[in-house]
Design a protein around this motif. Structure first.
Motif, PDB file in Angstrom:
ATOM      1  N   GLY A  51     -20.079  37.228  67.547  1.00 13.57           N
ATOM      2  CA  GLY A  51     -21.119  37.291  65.972  1.00 13.57           C
ATOM      3  C   GLY A  51     -20.978  36.770  64.864  1.00 13.57           C
ATOM      4  O   GLY A  51     -22.679  37.101  64.798  1.00 13.57           O
ATOM      5  N   SER A  52     -20.899  35.829  65.343  1.00 13.09           N
ATOM      6  CA  SER A  52     -21.168  34.653  64.503  1.00 13.09           C
ATOM      7  C   SER A  52     -23.003  33.837  64.802  1.00 13.09           C
ATOM      8  O   SER A  52     -22.946  33.932  66.329  1.00 13.09           O
ATOM      9  CB  SER A  52     -20.223  33.178  64.841  1.00 13.09           C
ATOM     10  OG  SER A  52     -21.258  31.956  64.624  1.00 13.09           O
ATOM     11  N   TYR A  53     -23.690  34.099  64.086  1.00 11.74           N
ATOM     12  CA  TYR A  53     -25.319  33.828  64.687  1.00 11.74           C
ATOM     13  C   TYR A  53     -25.071  32.451  65.534  1.00 11.74           C
ATOM     14  O   TYR A  53     -26.225  32.797  66.452  1.00 11.74           O
ATOM     15  CB  TYR A  53     -26.171  34.012  63.878  1.00 11.74           C
ATOM     16  CG  TYR A  53     -25.992  34.801  62.404  1.00 11.74           C
ATOM     17  CD1 TYR A  53     -25.984  36.166  62.817  1.00 11.74           C
ATOM     18  CD2 TYR A  53     -25.372  34.333  60.875  1.00 11.74           C
ATOM     19  CE1 TYR A  53     -25.538  36.713  61.980  1.00 11.74           C
ATOM     20  CE2 TYR A  53     -25.582  35.711  59.870  1.00 11.74           C
ATOM     21  CZ  TYR A  53     -25.588  36.827  60.797  1.00 11.74           C
ATOM     22  OH  TYR A  53     -25.216  37.603  59.828  1.00 11.74           O
ATOM     23  N   ILE A  60     -28.565  20.224  74.005  1.00 12.05           N
ATOM     24  CA  ILE A  60     -29.283  21.936  73.822  1.00 12.05           C
ATOM     25  C   ILE A  60     -29.475  21.838  72.084  1.00 12.05           C
ATOM     26  O   ILE A  60     -28.619  21.075  71.103  1.00 12.05           O
ATOM     27  CB  ILE A  60     -28.312  23.522  73.830  1.00 12.05           C
ATOM     28  CG1 ILE A  60     -27.681  23.643  75.075  1.00 12.05           C
ATOM     29  CG2 ILE A  60     -28.733  24.170  72.873  1.00 12.05           C
ATOM     30  CD1 ILE A  60     -26.977  24.753  75.098  1.00 12.05           C
ATOM     31  N   PRO A  61     -30.628  22.148  71.578  1.00 10.92           N
ATOM     32  CA  PRO A  61     -30.901  21.688  69.786  1.00 10.92           C
ATOM     33  C   PRO A  61     -29.521  22.395  68.469  1.00 10.92           C
ATOM     34  O   PRO A  61     -29.840  23.873  69.352  1.00 10.92           O
ATOM     35  CB  PRO A  61     -32.825  21.928  69.810  1.00 10.92           C
ATOM     36  CG  PRO A  61     -33.289  22.456  71.433  1.00 10.92           C
ATOM     37  CD  PRO A  61     -31.665  22.166  72.154  1.00 10.92           C
ATOM     38  N   ILE A  62     -29.843  21.978  68.162  1.00  8.25           N
ATOM     39  CA  ILE A  62     -29.421  23.250  66.716  1.00  8.25           C
ATOM     40  C   ILE A  62     -30.114  23.154  65.688  1.00  8.25           C
ATOM     41  O   ILE A  62     -30.348  22.210  65.337  1.00  8.25           O
ATOM     42  CB  ILE A  62     -27.829  21.663  66.425  1.00  8.25           C
ATOM     43  CG1 ILE A  62     -26.650  21.704  67.602  1.00  8.25           C
ATOM     44  CG2 ILE A  62     -26.650  22.763  65.791  1.00  8.25           C
ATOM     45  CD1 ILE A  62     -26.004  21.277  67.886  1.00  8.25           C
ATOM     46  N   GLU A  63     -30.060  24.252  65.316  1.00  8.36           N
ATOM     47  CA  GLU A  63     -31.248  24.426  63.911  1.00  8.36           C
ATOM     48  C   GLU A  63     -30.390  24.361  62.890  1.00  8.36           C
ATOM     49  O   GLU A  63     -28.959  23.900  63.032  1.00  8.36           O
ATOM     50  CB  GLU A  63     -31.443  25.886  64.004  1.00  8.36           C
ATOM     51  CG  GLU A  63     -32.633  26.318  65.748  1.00  8.36           C
ATOM     52  CD  GLU A  63     -33.078  26.104  65.844  1.00  8.36           C
ATOM     53  OE1 GLU A  63     -34.240  24.945  64.950  1.00  8.36           O
ATOM     54  OE2 GLU A  63     -33.711  25.725  67.180  1.00  8.36           O
ATOM     55  N   ARG A  64     -30.891  23.640  61.552  1.00  3.75           N
ATOM     56  CA  ARG A  64     -30.184  23.951  60.638  1.00  3.75           C
ATOM     57  C   ARG A  64     -29.287  25.468  60.314  1.00  3.75           C
ATOM     58  O   ARG A  64     -28.238  25.217  59.860  1.00  3.75           O
ATOM     59  CB  ARG A  64     -31.588  23.839  59.220  1.00  3.75           C
ATOM     60  CG  ARG A  64     -30.476  23.688  58.452  1.00  3.75           C
ATOM     61  CD  ARG A  64     -31.333  23.202  56.436  1.00  3.75           C
ATOM     62  NE  ARG A  64     -32.190  22.178  57.762  1.00  3.75           N
ATOM     63  CZ  ARG A  64     -33.963  22.037  57.130  1.00  3.75           C
ATOM     64  NH1 ARG A  64     -34.735  23.320  56.939  1.00  3.75           N
ATOM     65  NH2 ARG A  64     -34.488  21.898  57.605  1.00  3.75           N
ATOM     66  N   GLN A 100     -33.122  14.646  64.220  1.00  2.00           N
ATOM     67  CA  GLN A 100     -32.526  16.049  65.303  1.00  2.00           C
ATOM     68  C   GLN A 100     -31.449  15.710  65.523  1.00  2.00           C
ATOM     69  O   GLN A 100     -30.763  15.431  65.723  1.00  2.00           O
ATOM     70  CB  GLN A 100     -33.323  15.776  67.295  1.00  2.00           C
ATOM     71  CG  GLN A 100     -34.007  16.495  67.382  1.00  2.00           C
ATOM     72  CD  GLN A 100     -33.930  16.725  68.977  1.00  2.00           C
ATOM     73  OE1 GLN A 100     -34.623  15.528  69.107  1.00  2.00           O
ATOM     74  NE2 GLN A 100     -34.184  17.647  69.759  1.00  2.00           N
ATOM     75  N   PHE A 101     -30.547  17.450  65.422  1.00  4.64           N
ATOM     76  CA  PHE A 101     -28.656  17.451  65.859  1.00  4.64           C
ATOM     77  C   PHE A 101     -28.911  18.548  67.181  1.00  4.64           C
ATOM     78  O   PHE A 101     -29.988  19.288  67.815  1.00  4.64           O
ATOM     79  CB  PHE A 101     -28.836  18.557  64.880  1.00  4.64           C
ATOM     80  CG  PHE A 101     -28.393  17.857  63.708  1.00  4.64           C
ATOM     81  CD1 PHE A 101     -27.510  17.351  63.122  1.00  4.64           C
ATOM     82  CD2 PHE A 101     -29.686  17.730  62.772  1.00  4.64           C
ATOM     83  CE1 PHE A 101     -27.453  16.209  62.120  1.00  4.64           C
ATOM     84  CE2 PHE A 101     -29.257  17.043  61.507  1.00  4.64           C
ATOM     85  CZ  PHE A 101     -28.116  16.081  61.151  1.00  4.64           C
ATOM     86  N   GLU A 102     -28.317  18.143  68.383  1.00  6.04           N
ATOM     87  CA  GLU A 102     -28.470  18.748  69.508  1.00  6.04           C
ATOM     88  C   GLU A 102     -26.828  18.813  70.390  1.00  6.04           C
ATOM     89  O   GLU A 102     -25.615  17.626  69.548  1.00  6.04           O
ATOM     90  CB  GLU A 102     -29.078  18.178  70.538  1.00  6.04           C
ATOM     91  CG  GLU A 102     -28.787  16.475  70.639  1.00  6.04           C
ATOM     92  CD  GLU A 102     -29.577  15.569  71.511  1.00  6.04           C
ATOM     93  OE1 GLU A 102     -29.231  14.664  72.459  1.00  6.04           O
ATOM     94  OE2 GLU A 102     -30.992  16.122  72.366  1.00  6.04           O
ATOM     95  N   THR A 103     -26.522  19.554  70.435  1.00  2.00           N
ATOM     96  CA  THR A 103     -25.164  19.298  71.634  1.00  2.00           C
ATOM     97  C   THR A 103     -25.024  18.613  72.838  1.00  2.00           C
ATOM     98  O   THR A 103     -25.907  17.426  73.107  1.00  2.00           O
ATOM     99  CB  THR A 103     -24.670  20.864  71.826  1.00  2.00           C
ATOM    100  OG1 THR A 103     -25.555  21.694  73.374  1.00  2.00           O
ATOM    101  CG2 THR A 103     -25.370  22.320  70.917  1.00  2.00           C
ATOM    102  N   SER A 104     -24.098  18.114  72.981  1.00  2.00           N
ATOM    103  CA  SER A 104     -23.288  16.852  74.071  1.00  2.00           C
ATOM    104  C   SER A 104     -24.640  17.833  75.357  1.00  2.00           C
ATOM    105  O   SER A 104     -24.683  16.303  76.184  1.00  2.00           O
ATOM    106  CB  SER A 104     -22.400  17.704  74.778  1.00  2.00           C
ATOM    107  OG  SER A 104     -21.525  18.640  75.359  1.00  2.00           O
ATOM    108  N   SER A 105     -24.952  19.087  75.416  1.00  2.00           N
ATOM    109  CA  SER A 105     -26.056  19.770  76.685  1.00  2.00           C
ATOM    110  C   SER A 105     -27.077  19.061  75.806  1.00  2.00           C
ATOM    111  O   SER A 105     -27.711  19.802  76.584  1.00  2.00           O
ATOM    112  CB  SER A 105     -25.514  21.032  77.230  1.00  2.00           C
ATOM    113  OG  SER A 105     -23.713  20.817  77.078  1.00  2.00           O
TER     114      SER A 105
END
Lengths: 273, 530
Positions: free
Chosen positions: B380-382, B17-21, B10-15
């Protein structure tokens, strides 16, 4: 004998950044220690008072303000002044490498700078407390009963009983002028019996006989390092008859524990040369 | 996928928040005007000015101050000469807690983490030959902010500069002191009163002055996540606004002079998104909750500092790289002012050489990378837009929770905010120790015989010199006048009168910081955390 280690995490000085202190406190708790956190802005006096009151095994001082060279040695000085220098003290925070030798000279056992892990710190505390405890056990345990002292009015009258009636091996007689006594020694299965006759009215043995009559006067235990033993007893506030050990019979070093600390038995400690 | 599995489950930020591929356009293109708008326009997601750095770079403001006023004055002149565009004063801890340098509490601390200021005399030396109408000054001072601001005003007067021309910022954020930084003096209520007194005084007398810098920086340094940093900072900001409104001020009279202070941490995109989300949330709070009319009241202006706590004592040159990336995230996030940390800060106060590299880092970003040539280049960066939305959502949920406590002051008093931060700090430390979070040079890529750079040391004699100066001052000033001014201040503190004019009078009579603080201590009491 695995007592829970008690640690005081303290913030000396004025800096209010206690993230490190709080993380370490939590980390040590997870390692099974009991941790007290002092809160912010503690003076060295407050820290030492808390440490003694809470009977901790270790103090961890966290400091980021740059005042470590002033405040940490002051904590050590106060611990000594309060006879609590057996407490393990470690430090942590933003402390330049160059200052570490100076702090260690003042008795701080180790300094953990940023990057040290909770595990590393917990292991250090555990190892050092264990070392201290095992050292303490060795030094507090006596090797054996060395002899039993019996106060008698007259050796001429008493010696024949022990020698002829009980058949103990007679080892000889000696005058100990410091104590104002003449003594006779017997051997009884590795333990000696010491008969003490007062030489004059100033002798403590004379006074003892005046007050209580003849009878068992003291128990003597053989110890390894009597000077170290004495300071240990003093730290624990055991009453001693004198501050320093002195010379006894047979070129030994001896010292006495006051009966009020030993359930009414006068105890002699002796170290053989 | 089975051939090349991903590095982590699983990838996530410091908070967390899950990070999608991969991020796709469909979630992002709707509601453009409502969610992003245009720079210089509500909700200010893309920046508070229409041209941003095409008009003017951010203020390059390096935090500095140490030892005596003379030493710090020399460093300021050096930094200004090197192209720094604003001053940022670091005060020592006794000054920050209202103790004179000869107070027993100050032992060992004088001049260590900042400059020691005991009276107007020291302040005059600190700004000698620095024209206060030309330079903007930020002062990291909180509990005794009113006193140091008064000293600044008095120095300006002596230079012939009207207080109306003064520009700069006092940090003046006491709530985060209770949460994260620990240099509080008084209990929350009188502390809030001092802050609103300053708001009120400055709204007429120092119209160009930023009266508070509501600081998430220290909350983050204490270990919070990015989401918590924004949430708790904005919760504190809400408390200040409410307190000022209760004191009878109109929101648009003081809100344009509120400033913010954030951290730039390691996780690059989360940081950029954090700044953008913070702007959008604040605009909504001011418009919808406080009914501000003036657009300036809705604009979140902020200073950023790179994250001191991310710097390592191991391989300190690596810190230059960390600082550069963190600074870049602040610029891409649209900061108004920036401090870049020096590479040796995990070891001691920065040397002159390392302070210069830190400043050069900003100048390189500004002048060489081209990231300043368009506004909000990552808009605008997705991915960045999705993160901005996620952060916003989580911040609102924290704000709601704090409202349920009865606001930031109540949540702090009940220890809620401190507990949340502490939990995050502990999780982060565990992630480092388990190797889940790699810190280069610390838990990976270590080297033996790591060389430590030369470090700066404060001369320990500074404490004695300050004490000597105080002795001299107390001998030469008009002590009757001092006592008179102090007793007037004491009387005023017992009423609801604005304290700024009384403090200013006391300062001008050369009453010391400790004397003035003690008068207030007697009236207000001292805060003690259990």
């Amino acid at each position: 004998m695995n007592k829970t280690i008690r640690v005081l995490i303290a913030k000396p000085g004025l800096d209010g950044h206690d993230r490190g202190a709080l993380v370490i406190a939590q980390g040590l708790r997870d390692e099974g220690m009991e941790v007290i956190y002092s809160g912010l802005r503690q003076t060295p006096e407050q820290i030492v008072a808390t440490a003694i009151q809470e009977d901790v095994d270790c103090i961890g001082l966290s400091i980021l303000s740059g005042a470590h060279n002033e405040l940490l040695p002051e904590v050590m000085r106060l611990l000594k002044e309060n006879q609590a220098e057996e407490i393990l003290v470690i430090g942590g925070g933003v402390i330049p490498d160059d200052d570490i030798p100076f702090l260690k000279e003042h008795g701080i056992a180790e300094i953990f700078t940023p990057g040290a892990s909770m595990k590393e710190i917990a292991d250090f505390i555990r190892d050092n407390i264990e070392k201290k405890n095992s050292k303490q056990t060795r030094s507090t345990s006596v090797k054996k009963i060395d002899h039993i002292g019996i106060a008698v009015k007259s050796l001429d009258e008493a010696v024949p009983f022990y020698k002829e009636i009980l058949g103990l091996t007679f080892l000889g007689m000696e005058e100990v002028l410091d104590e104002g006594v003449k003594v006779a020694f017997f051997e009884a299965g590795g333990v000696r019996i010491e008969l003490l006759e007062p030489l004059h009215q100033e002798s403590p043995i004379y006074k003892h006989i005046e007050k209580r009559g003849e009878g068992i006067h003291h128990l003597a235990f053989e110890v390894e390092d009597i000077v170290d033993q004495f300071s240990k007893l003093q730290e624990r506030q055991i009453s001693l008859l004198q501050n320093q050990p002195r010379r006894g019979a047979h070129d030994t070093k001896v010292g006495f524990i006051h009966p009020k600390s030993s359930h009414k038995v006068l105890i002699e400690l002796c170290e053989k040369n | 996928m089975s051939k090349i599995p991903e590095r982590k489950e699983q990838f996530e930020t410091s908070s967390k928040i899950p990070i999608e591929r991969l991020y796709l356009p469909e979630q992002q293109t709707e509601h453009y005007i409502e969610k992003l708008g245009f720079p210089g326009e509500y909700p200010y997601t893309r920046g508070i000015q229409p041209t941003m750095y095409r008009g003017r770079f951010w203020t390059m403001r390096q935090y500095a101050g140490f030892s005596s006023a003379e030493e710090s004055n020399r460093r300021y002149k050096y930094l200004l000469q090197q192209g720094q565009t604003g001053l940022s004063v670091a005060f020592d801890l006794p000054t920050q807690i209202g103790y004179d340098s000869d107070d027993p509490h100050a032992k060992g601390e004088v001049g260590k983490v900042g400059v020691a200021i005991d009276s107007l005399k020291d302040m005059e030396i600190l700004f000698q030959d620095i024209p206060l109408d030309k330079v903007s000054t930020s002062m990291t001072i909180n509990a005794p902010a009113a006193i140091l601001l008064a000293m600044y005003i008095a120095v300006a007067e002596k230079q012939g500069v009207s207080s109306k021309a003064l520009s700069g910022t006092i940090q003046n954020d006491i709530l985060k002191e209770y949460i994260a930084r620990g240099t509080y003096i008084f209990p929350p209520k009188p502390s809030m009163r001092l802050i609103t007194d300053i708001f009120q005084y400055c709204s007429t007398e120092l119209p160009k002055w930023n009266t508070i810098s509501i600081s998430g920086y220290h909350i983050r340094e204490a270990g919070s996540t990015a989401v918590q940093e924004v949430a708790f900072t904005l919760a504190n900001a809400i408390a200040y606004v409410e307190s000022a409104i209760q004191a009878g001020l109109h929101v648009d009279d003081f809100a344009p002079r509120l400033a913010f202070f954030f951290n730039a941490h390691n996780q690059f995109f989360e940081e950029i998104a954090k700044f953008r989300a913070a702007r959008r949330i604040w605009a909504k709070i001011m418009k919808e909750r406080f009914h501000a009319q003036n657009p300036k009241s809705m604009q979140l202006r902020f200073h950023t500092q790179t994250a001191g706590s991310t710097l390592t004592a191991q391989q300190p040159d690596n810190n230059i790289v960390r600082v550069a990336l963190q600074a870049l995230s602040a610029v891409l996030g649209g900061t108004q002012s920036l401090h870049t940390n020096s590479r040796d800060e995990a070891l001691a106060l920065p040397t002159e050489a390392s302070a210069r590299i830190a400043l050069r880092t900003q100048q390189i970003i500004a002048n060489e990378t081209g990231v300043t040539d368009t506004v909000d280049p990552l808009g605008g960066s997705y991915y960045v837009e999705a993160l901005t939305d996620s952060i916003e959502k989580e911040v609102w949920s924290y704000l709601q929770k704090i409202d349920e406590f009865g606001g930031a002051v109540a949540a702090i008093e009940q220890g809620y905010i401190q507990r949340e931060i502490h939990k995050a700090a502990y999780d982060y430390q565990r992630d480092i120790e388990s190797g889940k979070q790699i810190i280069v040079g610390l838990n990976a890529y270590q080297i033996e015989n790591d060389e430590k750079p030369e470090i700066y040391r404060v001369d320990p004699i500074v404490g004695e010199i300050q004490a000597q100066k105080l002795k001299e001052l107390r001998k030469t000033r008009d002590n009757d006048a001092v006592n008179q001014r102090l007793s007037e201040l004491s009387q005023a503190a017992k009423t609801n009168e604005n304290l700024m004019p009384y403090i200013l009078n006391a300062v001008k009579a050369y009453a010391t910081l400790g004397e003035i603080t003690n008068v207030l201590r007697e009236v207000f009491g001292e805060y003690r955390l259990n």
